[in-house]
Design a protein around this motif. Sequence first.
Motif, PDB file in Angstrom:
ATOM      1  N   ALA A  81       0.813  -1.221   0.000  1.00 22.11           N
ATOM      2  CA  ALA A  81       0.000   0.000   0.000  1.00 22.11           C
ATOM      3  C   ALA A  81       0.847   1.271   0.000  1.00 22.11           C
ATOM      4  O   ALA A  81       0.385   2.319  -0.464  1.00 22.11           O
ATOM      5  N   PHE A  82       2.074   1.179   0.519  1.00 19.66           N
ATOM      6  CA  PHE A  82       2.944   2.360   0.625  1.00 19.66           C
ATOM      7  C   PHE A  82       4.307   2.058  -0.008  1.00 19.66           C
ATOM      8  O   PHE A  82       5.321   1.956   0.689  1.00 19.66           O
ATOM      9  N   PRO A  83       4.347   1.904  -1.331  1.00 19.32           N
ATOM     10  CA  PRO A  83       5.590   1.481  -1.993  1.00 19.32           C
ATOM     11  C   PRO A  83       6.731   2.491  -1.914  1.00 19.32           C
ATOM     12  O   PRO A  83       7.894   2.119  -2.064  1.00 19.32           O
ATOM     13  N   GLN A  84       6.429   3.761  -1.662  1.00 15.42           N
ATOM     14  CA  GLN A  84       7.470   4.793  -1.602  1.00 15.42           C
ATOM     15  C   GLN A  84       7.872   5.150  -0.170  1.00 15.42           C
ATOM     16  O   GLN A  84       8.562   6.151   0.046  1.00 15.42           O
ATOM     17  N   ALA A  85       7.452   4.350   0.807  1.00 16.80           N
ATOM     18  CA  ALA A  85       7.836   4.626   2.190  1.00 16.80           C
ATOM     19  C   ALA A  85       9.349   4.572   2.327  1.00 16.80           C
ATOM     20  O   ALA A  85       9.992   3.623   1.881  1.00 16.80           O
ATOM     21  N   GLY A  86       9.923   5.605   2.938  1.00 19.90           N
ATOM     22  CA  GLY A  86      11.369   5.681   3.083  1.00 19.90           C
ATOM     23  C   GLY A  86      12.055   6.376   1.928  1.00 19.90           C
ATOM     24  O   GLY A  86      13.255   6.643   1.989  1.00 19.90           O
ATOM     25  N   ALA A  87      11.291   6.686   0.893  1.00 20.41           N
ATOM     26  CA  ALA A  87      11.842   7.382  -0.268  1.00 20.41           C
ATOM     27  C   ALA A  87      11.104   8.693  -0.511  1.00 20.41           C
ATOM     28  O   ALA A  87      10.999   9.167  -1.640  1.00 20.41           O
ATOM     29  N   GLY A  88      10.567   9.247   0.575  1.00 18.95           N
ATOM     30  CA  GLY A  88       9.850  10.513   0.472  1.00 18.95           C
ATOM     31  C   GLY A  88       8.356  10.363   0.316  1.00 18.95           C
ATOM     32  O   GLY A  88       7.624  11.354   0.316  1.00 18.95           O
ATOM     33  N   GLY A  89       7.884   9.127   0.178  1.00 16.76           N
ATOM     34  CA  GLY A  89       6.459   8.888   0.013  1.00 16.76           C
ATOM     35  C   GLY A  89       5.744   8.752   1.338  1.00 16.76           C
ATOM     36  O   GLY A  89       6.362   8.802   2.400  1.00 16.76           O
ATOM     37  N   PRO A  90       4.431   8.566   1.292  1.00 16.20           N
ATOM     38  CA  PRO A  90       3.656   8.444   2.531  1.00 16.20           C
ATOM     39  C   PRO A  90       3.969   7.143   3.272  1.00 16.20           C
ATOM     40  O   PRO A  90       4.440   6.165   2.677  1.00 16.20           O
ATOM     41  N   VAL A  91       3.733   7.167   4.579  1.00 10.52           N
ATOM     42  CA  VAL A  91       3.906   5.980   5.416  1.00 10.52           C
ATOM     43  C   VAL A  91       2.620   5.752   6.194  1.00 10.52           C
ATOM     44  O   VAL A  91       1.816   6.678   6.366  1.00 10.52           O
ATOM     45  N   PRO A  92       2.401   4.547   6.674  1.00 10.57           N
ATOM     46  CA  PRO A  92       1.155   4.259   7.388  1.00 10.57           C
ATOM     47  C   PRO A  92       0.972   5.135   8.625  1.00 10.57           C
ATOM     48  O   PRO A  92       1.887   5.330   9.412  1.00 10.57           O
ATOM     49  N   GLY A  93      -0.238   5.665   8.763  1.00 13.63           N
ATOM     50  CA  GLY A  93      -0.626   6.354   9.985  1.00 13.63           C
ATOM     51  C   GLY A  93      -0.142   7.777  10.163  1.00 13.63           C
ATOM     52  O   GLY A  93      -0.462   8.413  11.178  1.00 13.63           O
ATOM     53  N   MET A  94       0.632   8.315   9.210  1.00 19.58           N
ATOM     54  CA  MET A  94       1.197   9.657   9.369  1.00 19.58           C
ATOM     55  C   MET A  94       0.781  10.559   8.203  1.00 19.58           C
ATOM     56  O   MET A  94       0.578  10.091   7.083  1.00 19.58           O
ATOM     57  N   TYR A  95       0.679  11.846   8.511  1.00 20.10           N
ATOM     58  CA  TYR A  95       0.479  12.798   7.427  1.00 20.10           C
ATOM     59  C   TYR A  95       1.731  12.841   6.561  1.00 20.10           C
ATOM     60  O   TYR A  95       2.851  12.662   7.042  1.00 20.10           O
ATOM     61  N   GLN A  96       1.545  13.088   5.286  1.00 22.17           N
ATOM     62  CA  GLN A  96       2.650  13.104   4.326  1.00 22.17           C
ATOM     63  C   GLN A  96       3.763  14.056   4.761  1.00 22.17           C
ATOM     64  O   GLN A  96       3.519  15.207   5.137  1.00 22.17           O
ATOM     65  N   GLY A  97       5.002  13.541   4.778  1.00 23.47           N
ATOM     66  CA  GLY A  97       6.163  14.364   5.072  1.00 23.47           C
ATOM     67  C   GLY A  97       6.325  14.745   6.532  1.00 23.47           C
ATOM     68  O   GLY A  97       7.100  15.645   6.846  1.00 23.47           O
ATOM     69  N   SER A  98       5.600  14.059   7.417  1.00 24.93           N
ATOM     70  CA  SER A  98       5.698  14.400   8.835  1.00 24.93           C
ATOM     71  C   SER A  98       5.592  13.138   9.683  1.00 24.93           C
ATOM     72  O   SER A  98       5.319  12.053   9.179  1.00 24.93           O
ATOM     73  N   LEU A  99       5.812  13.323  10.980  1.00 23.63           N
ATOM     74  CA  LEU A  99       5.583  12.245  11.943  1.00 23.63           C
ATOM     75  C   LEU A  99       4.410  12.604  12.849  1.00 23.63           C
ATOM     76  O   LEU A  99       4.350  12.214  14.008  1.00 23.63           O
ATOM     77  N   THR A 100       3.465  13.336  12.270  1.00 21.23           N
ATOM     78  CA  THR A 100       2.219  13.670  12.955  1.00 21.23           C
ATOM     79  C   THR A 100       1.176  12.627  12.602  1.00 21.23           C
ATOM     80  O   THR A 100       0.858  12.453  11.426  1.00 21.23           O
ATOM     81  N   PRO A 101       0.658  11.925  13.597  1.00 20.32           N
ATOM     82  CA  PRO A 101      -0.298  10.850  13.292  1.00 20.32           C
ATOM     83  C   PRO A 101      -1.615  11.387  12.739  1.00 20.32           C
ATOM     84  O   PRO A 101      -2.091  12.450  13.155  1.00 20.32           O
ATOM     85  N   VAL A 102      -2.210  10.623  11.820  1.00 16.62           N
ATOM     86  CA  VAL A 102      -3.571  10.914  11.385  1.00 16.62           C
ATOM     87  C   VAL A 102      -4.504  10.510  12.529  1.00 16.62           C
ATOM     88  O   VAL A 102      -4.118   9.731  13.409  1.00 16.62           O
TER      89      VAL A 102
END
Length: 203
Positions: A81-102
């Motif tokens: 679901a998150f193929p670009q995680a770690g490469a600037g893409g979105p990660v589970p549970g966080m707003y894009q480009g931040s470590l602020t949880p949804v």
Amino acid sequence: MSLADRHVTALMRQLASQDVVELVHPFAEWETLGALVYIAECYGFRFADVRHIGKQKSVCVRLVRDADPRAQQRAAANAAAFPQAGAGGPVPGMYQGSLTPVPEAQPDVDLITMLIRYDALGAAANRKQLITMSWAFPLLFVLLAALTGKFAVLLTLAALTPAFLLITLRVNEARRAKLAQRLTAAGCTPVRDEQGRERFVRV
């Protein structure tokens, strides 16, 4: 690349190549560590413990790969679901480009953060160690006073040191007690690990 993206990139590199991951961010806030652990758990890891390392006693959060099949299924689903995680893409549970949880991830991140803080407080102020220090240091200062003749300074330290250490212990225990109440209310179970440490585990 933002600081959050750098944290995530470093984390994803470790998750891809290691079975044991250690997060050491000396100036990171507790919520940042909680968010990183949340992400790691989305990729098949679980929070293991906390220790303090180095002269500055930096917090080190330890993660281990979770052998539970459900954890591995979750990891595979998130990798897809998150193929670009770690490469600037979105990660589970966080707003894009931040470590602020949804919003839907916030309760889990808060719970992980409390677990980290509880373990960190226990690691920072071991009761037996502080009590031992509270009588060992005064003896040392008294001996130094007898050897050097600097009674005013060293005897003052001998009197103040145990008071300071015991106050530190009391404050630490009060903070842990408050966290223990919150963890219990959140459904966590108190346990003692193999080292005899008081900890909480999620059900």
